[in-house]
Design an enzyme around this catalytic site. Sequence first.
Site, PDB file in Angstrom:
ATOM      1  N   LYS A  61       0.825  -1.211   0.000  1.00  0.00           N
ATOM      2  CA  LYS A  61       0.000   0.000   0.000  1.00  0.00           C
ATOM      3  C   LYS A  61       0.860   1.263   0.000  1.00  0.00           C
ATOM      4  CE  LYS A  61      -3.734  -2.421   2.326  1.00  0.00           C
ATOM      5  NZ  LYS A  61      -4.400  -2.673   3.598  1.00  0.00           N
ATOM      6  N   HIS A 101       0.756  -6.485  18.037  1.00  0.00           N
ATOM      7  CA  HIS A 101      -0.178  -7.607  18.168  1.00  0.00           C
ATOM      8  C   HIS A 101      -1.107  -7.361  19.351  1.00  0.00           C
ATOM      9  CE1 HIS A 101       3.549  -9.395  16.490  1.00  0.00           C
ATOM     10  NE2 HIS A 101       2.706 -10.036  15.721  1.00  0.00           N
TER      11      HIS A 101
END
Length: 121
Positions: A61, A101
């Site tokens: 991206k 995470h």
Amino acid sequence: MTGIGVDIVEFNRIKAMVKKEKFIDKVLSNKEKEVYLTLASEKRQLEYLAGRWAIKEAIYKAAPALCQGKNFIDFSILNDVSGAPYLDEPRVATFMMTLSHSENYAVAFVVFVSSFCNNDE
């Protein structure tokens, strides 16, 4: 800065994909596979795999032209001594990246800095 990218991935999605033949071989470079195989638990392996998926999606991206014609295995994301991820291969551009995470997700954020924008040159 010439591009930014972000991606979030759910662990359950990656866990389902791991069951498909050769999924790991399509996501992890050889260097990353070496690290993956040393991880002691299935949970830690899942976090690692999901994190690499997310960071590579974020790279695509942030720098789509650079990534054109490349596969995930063409990118090798390793960790420095402090644990921060960095692009080990290919060494063609400057990326700043971070990975995090939670219990169920991995999220990655990437900033692409084109060498053409470097004021030191």
